[in-house]
Design a protein around this motif. Structure first.
Motif, PDB file in Angstrom:
ATOM      1  N   UNK A 193      46.761  48.586  36.453  1.00  0.00           N
ATOM      2  CA  UNK A 193      46.689  48.567  34.995  1.00  0.00           C
ATOM      3  C   UNK A 193      46.182  47.204  34.545  1.00  0.00           C
ATOM      4  N   UNK A 194      45.637  47.161  33.330  1.00  0.00           N
ATOM      5  CA  UNK A 194      45.236  45.861  32.774  1.00  0.00           C
ATOM      6  C   UNK A 194      46.501  45.057  32.453  1.00  0.00           C
ATOM      7  N   UNK A 195      46.323  43.774  32.251  1.00  0.00           N
ATOM      8  CA  UNK A 195      47.490  42.949  31.921  1.00  0.00           C
ATOM      9  C   UNK A 195      48.094  43.425  30.596  1.00  0.00           C
ATOM     10  N   UNK A 196      47.216  43.785  29.640  1.00  0.00           N
ATOM     11  CA  UNK A 196      47.723  44.282  28.346  1.00  0.00           C
ATOM     12  C   UNK A 196      48.556  45.546  28.548  1.00  0.00           C
ATOM     13  N   UNK A 200      52.421  46.222  27.711  1.00  0.00           N
ATOM     14  CA  UNK A 200      52.765  47.379  26.872  1.00  0.00           C
ATOM     15  C   UNK A 200      53.883  48.188  27.537  1.00  0.00           C
ATOM     16  N   UNK A 201      53.743  48.385  28.860  1.00  0.00           N
ATOM     17  CA  UNK A 201      54.784  49.092  29.616  1.00  0.00           C
ATOM     18  C   UNK A 201      56.079  48.271  29.566  1.00  0.00           C
ATOM     19  N   UNK A 252      39.900  40.194  33.580  1.00  0.00           N
ATOM     20  CA  UNK A 252      41.306  40.090  33.964  1.00  0.00           C
ATOM     21  C   UNK A 252      41.954  39.034  33.068  1.00  0.00           C
ATOM     22  N   UNK A 253      42.921  39.494  32.280  1.00  0.00           N
ATOM     23  CA  UNK A 253      43.568  38.567  31.346  1.00  0.00           C
ATOM     24  C   UNK A 253      44.804  37.946  31.973  1.00  0.00           C
ATOM     25  N   UNK A 254      44.925  36.654  31.781  1.00  0.00           N
ATOM     26  CA  UNK A 254      46.145  35.961  32.205  1.00  0.00           C
ATOM     27  C   UNK A 254      46.761  35.349  30.951  1.00  0.00           C
ATOM     28  N   UNK A 255      48.047  35.592  30.770  1.00  0.00           N
ATOM     29  CA  UNK A 255      48.753  35.039  29.602  1.00  0.00           C
ATOM     30  C   UNK A 255      49.623  33.865  30.049  1.00  0.00           C
TER      31      UNK A 255
END
Lengths: 516, 470
Positions: A193-196, A200-201, A252-255
C-alpha cells in the motif's frame, strides 16, 4: 564492384560488432560465473540463475524487455508472473494466491489465538488488507487474478462466527466517505500500500483500539499534517522484470514527524538496537535501498519498539510487510509495540514467546491473503504427532557435538550467551534400536518442541557403528536466546522419533547455563 | 546447455569462436570435439557415456564394414549388427520402460522398469550413426579413418540437441577442408539471431498460452475459445521453437565453417499434408525416406498392400521416434491416415479450382493443428478431452472474459506469428538484398533484435524445452 566492396565491409562491420558484443559481455560477466564454479562444486541451475540475476546492466535489459512487450501490445509479463491492467497498474499473480485450505487453516489459527487471548483477558482484532484485485478497483477480468474474493468473504464470516472482531479495510475502501482512489491506495508498481493508505488504515486501527480496548491512542499520529512529507521516485517489486518504461513510476512518501520523539527499536534476533528520534530508531539506515523496507530495519520474525514519550498502550502486532509504515506511526502513539512476522517463524511458536514476555492491551493481526498459508503455530503439528507416540528413555540415541559451531566439551551442560540472538546446536541422532536413521528429531525447551533440520551427513557415526544406514543422521537447530529467557528454561531434551514413527526416545536433561 | 541461455551466448560461444578462429587447422576438429563434449557434459553430466560409446562403437563398425569385401555376407552381418546395436541402445534408454509399462498394463504382469535417464539428443545422434553405417554399407561413402573427425560428426554441439540430422556425406567435406568467409560468418550470425528471436521472443511467449490451455484440460477454465487458442499457440510454439533451434544450429555451423541443409521450409503454407512433411523437419523426413521407406521398396512395389505396409512402417516409426508414449504412436498413425487418403483418394495436387485449393489448404492447417493436439497432450484421453472441448462436445462455456483478455493480449503476437510462418519477409529481403542501405538497416535491426533476445533470456525464467522426449 563498388557495391560488392561496400557489402563486404558491411558484413565485416556486422560480424565484428556481434563478436565484440558477445566478447565484451563475456568479460563483463565472467567474474559472476567464475565465483560460482571456482570451488569445483556447483549446481548447474543455481549457476545459471545467479548468472542471470547478476547479469551486468540487468535493469537496462529489463527496460528493453518492457519496451518489447509494449511493442507487442502485451500486458502479461513472463509466465503470468505480473500483469499490467488497463490503467497501467501492475498486478502480481503470486500476491493474490490464496487457497481455501490456507484460509481455513488461518481461521483455525485465529480461533486458537482468540481462545488463548480470552484466557489472558487480551482483546484481539483482525485487520483484512484488501488485495489489489478488490472488486471495483481493478478493470481486470476476475478470472485473471482475483481468486481471493470468495475465500476472503468466507474467512470474514468464519471470523465473525468465532466472535473475532475484524476491520475489513477493503469494505471501508469502497464505502467510506473519505474512501481513497485506487491510485492513492495502491502503488502502480508494487504490491504494498502507499504510505497514505497505511496511514489511512492506521486511523481505523487506532479508532478500534480506542473504542474496544484500554488503549488511548492519540488519533493525530495518523494526521499527515503533523509530519513533513518527502516524496521519492519509486519503482516497486512488480516491475523488476519489465523495467521502467512498461509501467509508470510511483512516488514513495516518507512522513517525518514535526514533533519530538524518543524511541528504541530492539531486534534481538538480528542483533539490532536503534535509539533516538523516530527518524533514527525507526527509519532504516540503508534508506531507499528498497523503499518498502525503509522502515523498521528490514523484516524480522520478532522485535519491539519502545516509546519513551508514551506511558500507556502496549500492543502486539502480528503482521507482514503490508503494515510496516502503519505500525511505525502507531508506535508513536504507544508505549510499546511488539511485532511478529509469521513468515520468518522458522519452526518456533514465537507467538507463545511474545505472549509470555508482555502483558498486552491488545493484539492486532494484519495479513495479506497470500500469507494465510504461513503457520501461526509451527510447533503444533509436531506436538500433536509426538503426543500420540509411546515415550521411551533414549539417552544413547543422540548427542550434541557442536554449540554455535564450537565443539562442545561437556555436552551435558550448554552455556548460552544471552547477548547472542540465537544458539545453534548440532549433533547426531538415530534410531539405534532398529539400526536406522530417525524419522524426525526435536529439541524440547520449556513448553516448546522445535523440529530440527535432520538428515545431515554423519560419516563418522556410520563408521563408528559400521552401519551404512546411519550415514545421514546429523541434526541442526537454531533456537532464539529470547525463548530460553522467556521460558526461564534451565534444561532441554533431544527427542528422537523412531524410524517407524511409533516411539519417541527422550534424552536425559541437558543443562542450560544461561550466564554464557 | 540451452543455446538461448546467457551462459551459452556469453561464455560458451565466445570461447568456442576464439578457439575456432585462432587455433591451427590440424587440431581444430579435435578442439571442436572437446568443446562438443563439454557442451554435452554440462547439460547431461554423467550421461555422456552413451554418446562416447556410440562414437567408438560406430567408428569401429564403420571401419569394419568399409574393409569388408562387398557382396560377402560378413559385411551385411556387421552392418546389421551395427544397426541393431544402435537401435538397441535407443530402445533401452528410450523405449524399454514404456514397453514394459504397456506390457504390464495389457498382460497384467509386473516386469520391473529400469531407472534410466534419457540422454538428450540420443535419437538425433543415433540416427546420424545409423545413416553413416548405411551409407558406408551401400558404398555412398568411405568410412572416416580419423576418430576425432568421426567423433565430431556425431557430437557436433550445434546439432546434437535437436538436429538437423546431417548425413556424413554432407558433413565430411567440411571436416577436412573448410574455409570461413566473412559472408559465411555474417550469414551465420544472422541465422543465429533469427533463431534466437524465434525461440525467445515468439516460441516461449506462445508457450505460455499453450501451456495454460493444455494444463487446464478437464477443468472449467478450458473454454472452447481457450482450447483453440491453446492449440493454435502450440502450433506456432513448436514451429518457432524447432525451426529456431535449427536456425541457431545452422548459423553456428556456418560460423564454424560447416554448411548444413535446411530443416524447415515454411511448413504452414503447405497445400497438403504430403507437402507439409516435405517442409517440416526435412532432415528427419528424408532420413526415413532414404533409410526405411526406399529400402523397403518405397512406392515402387507391385501390391498396394505392400505400399501401405511401407507407409505404415515409416509413419509408426516417425511417431515412435518423437517419444515413448501412445500419443506419439497415434500421432504417427494419424498422419499415415491423412497421407494415405491424400495419396489414394483425394489427390490434392490435382485440384484445379482456386476455391478447392483454398479449402484444402484450410483443411490441411486444421489437420496439422489437430495433430499437434495429439502431440502435445500427455495421454490419449487428455487429447480426446481437449479435442472434444475444441468442437464444443463438452458442457463448457464457449468464451469468458479471461479468453477475451488473452486474445487481446496476444493478438499482435499471433499476427507476427502468422506473417513469420510465411515467406513474405524472406521474399521482401531477397528483393532488396542488393541495396547497400538495406544491408545497413538489416544489420542494425539484427543487432537490436539480439539485444532484445538477451533481454528475454536474462529476464524471463520461463523457457520450456520440448525435446526431452525426442
Amino acid at each position: 564492384m563498388k557495391t560488392r566492396i561496400s557489402k563486404k565491409s558491411i558484413d565485416c562491420l556486422f560480424s565484428f560488432s556481434f563478436m565484440g558484443i558477445i566478447l565484451a559481455t563475456c568479460i563483463l560477466n565472467f567474474k559472476t560465473f567464475y565465483d560460482q564454479i571456482k570451488d569445483g562444486e556447483f549446481e548447474r541451475e543455481e549457476v545459471e540463475n545467479l548468472y542471470k540475476s547478476e547479469f551486468r546492466d540487468k535493469d537496462k535489459f529489463s527496460d528493453l524487455y518492457g519496451i518489447s512487450l509494449d511493442l507487442l501490445n502485451k500486458r502479461i509479463v513472463g509466465n503470468f508472473e505480473y500483469v499490467k491492467d488497463n490503467s497501467g497498474i501492475m498486478h502480481s499473480n503470486a500476491s493474490a494466491n490464496c487457497s481455501e485450505a490456507d484460509a481455513e487453516q488461518f481461521l483455525e489459527d485465529m480461533i486458537t489465538l482468540k481462545e488463548d487471548l480470552d484466557r489472558r483477558g487480551i482483546p484481539m482484532v483482525y485487520v483484512q488488507i484488501p488485495s489489489r484485485e478488490l472488486a471495483g478497483y481493478s478493470d481486470y477480468p476476475s478470472e485473471v487474478f482475483n481468486k481471493t474474493a470468495g475465500v476472503i468473504e468466507k474467512l470474514m464470516v468464519g471470523l465473525d462466527d468465532a466472535g473475532i472482531d475484524t476491520i475489513n479495510v477493503g469494505e471501508h475502501c469502497l464505502n467510506a466517505e473519505e474512501a481513497m482512489s485506487q491510485d492513492q491506495f495502491f502503488f502502480k508498481t508494487d504490491i504494498h500500500l502507499t504510505t497514505d493508505a497505511e496511514m489511512w488504515v492506521g486511523k481505523y486501527v487506532a479508532d478500534y483500539l480506542n473504542e474496544n480496548t484500554t488503549c488511548e491512542i492519540d488519533k493525530d499520529i495518523f494526521d499527515v499534517t503533523q509530519y513533513r512529507k518527502e516524496s521519492y521516485i519509486f519503482r516497486g517489486n512488480l516491475v523488476k522484470d519489465s523495467g521502467r518504461y512498461f509501467s509508470q513510476d510511483d512516488l514513495f512518501d516518507v512522513y517525518y514527524p514535526n514533533f519530538e520523539t524518543s524511541m528504541a527499536l530492539d531486534n534481538r534476533l538480528q542483533g539490532i538496537r536503534k535509539e533516538g528520534e523516530f527518524n533514527d530508531a525507526i527509519l532504516n539506515e540503508e534508506f531507499g535501498k528498497y523503499w518498502i523496507l525503509s522502515y523498521l530495519q528490514w523484516t524480522s520474525p520478532y522485535y519491539k519498539i519502545t516509546n519513551d514519550y508514551q506511558a500507556k498502550n502496549n500492543v502486539l502486532m502480528v503482521m507482514d510487510s503490508m503494515c510496516m509504515r502503519m505500525v511505525s506511526y502507531l508506535s508513536i502513539g504507544c508505549h510499546k509495540v511488539t511485532i511478529l512476522d509469521t513468515r520468518y517463524f522458522d519452526g518456533i511458536d514465537l507467538i507463545d514467546v511474545a505472549l509470555k514476555s508482555e502483558i498486552y492491551d491488545a493484539v492486532v493481526i494484519c495479513h495479506q491473503s497470500s500469507l494465510f498459508g504461513h503457520d501461526f503455530y509451527p510447533e503444533r503439528a509436531g506436538k500433536e504427532v509426538l503426543s500420540s507416540m509411546q515415550s521411551v528413555n533414549g539417552a544413547n540415541m543422540c548427542d550434541v557435538e557442536f554449540c554455535n559451531g564450537v565443539r562442545a566439551e561437556n555436552t551435558n551442560i550448554l552455556s548460552v550467551d544471552t547477548a547472542q540472538p540465537y544458539f545453534e546446536l548440532s549433533g547426531w541422532a538415530a534410531d539405534l534400536q532398529s539400526g536406522l536413521a530417525a524419522k524426525n528429531v526435536y529439541i524440547a525447551v520449556g513448553s516448546h518442541v522445535i523440529e530440527c533440520e535432520y538428515g545431515i551427513e554423519s560419516q563418522s557415526l556410520s563408521a563408528f557403528f559400521e552401519n551404512e544406514n546411519l550415514f545421514e543422521c546429523g541434526f541442526r537447530v537454531k533456537i532464539p536466546t529470547e525463548l530460553i529467557m522467556e521460558e526461564n528454561a534451565d534444561s532441554y531434551q533431544i527427542w528422537v522419533v523412531s524410524a517407524d514413527g511409533k516411539i519417541v526416545y527422550k534424552s536425559l536433561d541437558y543443562i542450560i547455563n544461561g550466564d554464557g | 546447455m540451452d543455446f538461448s541461455s546467457p551462459i551459452f551466448l556469453f561464455l560458451f560461444l565466445p570461447i568456442v569462436l576464439i578457439c575456432a578462429y585462432l587455433i591451427r587447422d590440424e587440431i581444430r576438429n579435435i578442439l571442436l570435439f572437446a568443446i562438443s563434449l563439454v557442451f554435452y557434459w554440462y547439460g547431461q553430466g554423467n550421461f555422456i557415456l552413451p554418446l562416447l560409446f556410440s562414437i567408438l562403437f560406430n567408428y569401429v563398425v564403420g571401419l569394419t564394414i568399409d574393409k569388408s569385401e562387398s557382396g560377402k555376407g560378413f559385411k551385411k552381418v556387421i552392418f546389421v549388427f551395427g544397426v541393431v546395436c544402435n537401435v538397441l541402445m535407443l530402445f533401452v534408454f528410450k523405449y524399454y520402460n514404456f514397453t514394459v509399462a504397456s506390457i504390464n498394463k495389457l498382460c497384467n504382469t509386473s516386469i520391473s522398469a529400469i531407472d534410466l535417464i534419457l540422454p538428450i539428443g540420443l535419437s538425433f545422434f543415433t540416427f546420424k550413426a545409423i545413416s553413416y553405417l548405411a551409407d558406408i554399407y551401400v558404398g555412398k561413402t568411405k568410412a572416416e579413418r580419423n576418430l576425432f573427425n568421426f567423433a565430431l560428426y556425431i557430437s557436433f554441439f550445434p546439432q546434437i540437441m535437436s538436429g538437423p540430422i546431417t548425413r556424413y556425406v554432407d558433413f565430411k567435406a567440411d571436416l577436412v577442408r573448410r574455409k570461413t568467409e566473412i559472408e559465411d560468418v555474417s550469414n551465420g550470425i544472422e541465422r543465429l539471431i533469427c533463431g534466437l528471436s524465434k525461440k525467445l521472443i515468439l516460441s516461449n511467449t506462445f508457450a505460455i498460452i499453450a501451456d495454460r490451455a493444455f494444463n487446464s484440460i478437464g477443468s472449467n477454465e478450458l473454454t472452447v475459445v481457450l482450447s483453440w487458442m491453446g492449440s493454435i499457440c502450440y502450433t506456432f510454439q513448436i514451429y518457432f521453437d524447432f525451426s529456431g533451434y535449427s536456425d541457431m544450429a545452422i548459423g553456428m555451423g556456418e560460423l564454424l565453417g560447416f554448411s548444413c541443409k535446411e530443416n524447415f521450409d515454411y511448413p504452414y503454407i503447405s497445400k497438403s499434408g504430403t507437402e507439409f512433411w516435405r517442409r517440416w523437419h526435412i532432415s528427419l523426413g528424408s532420413w526415413f525416406r532414404d533409410y526405411v521407406y526406399i529400402p523397403l521398396g518405397g512406392s515402387h512395389v507391385e501390391k498396394r498392400s505392400r505400399l501401405l505396409a511401407n507407409l505404415a512402417a515409416v509413419w509408426i516409426l516417425t511417431g515412435v521416434w518423437h517419444g515413448a508414449n501412445w500419443t506419439f504412436i497415434v500421432w504417427g498413425i494419424y498422419w499415415l491416415v491423412i497421407l494415405v487418403v491424400e495419396k489414394f483418394i483425394i489427390f490434392p495436387n490435382k485440384f484445379q479450382h482456386t476455391s478447392s485449393k483454398v479449402i484444402y489448404r484450410i483443411i490441411t492447417l486444421l489437420c496439422i493443428n489437430l495433430g499437434w493436439v495429439l502431440f502435445r497432450a500427455s495421454t490419449l484421453s487428455e487429447a480426446w478431452s481437449y479435442i472434444k472441448t475444441m468442437f464444443g462436445f463438452r458442457q463448457i462455456s464457449i468464451i469468458n472474459s479471461f479468453d477475451l483478455f488473452l486474445l487481446k493480449d496476444n493478438f499482435v503476437l499471433i499476427m507476427v506469428g502468422i506473417v513469420l510462418s510465411t515467406p513474405i519477409a524472406k521474399k521482401l529481403c531477397t528483393k532488396t538484398q542488393d541495396v547497400v542501405l538495406y544491408k545497413v538497416v538489416k544489420m542494425g535491426v539484427l543487432l537490436s533484435l539480439f539485444f532484445v533476445c538477451v533481454a528475454y533470456s536474462v529476464n524471463v525464467s520461463y523457457n520450456p524445452f520440448i525435446y526431452f522426449d525426442f
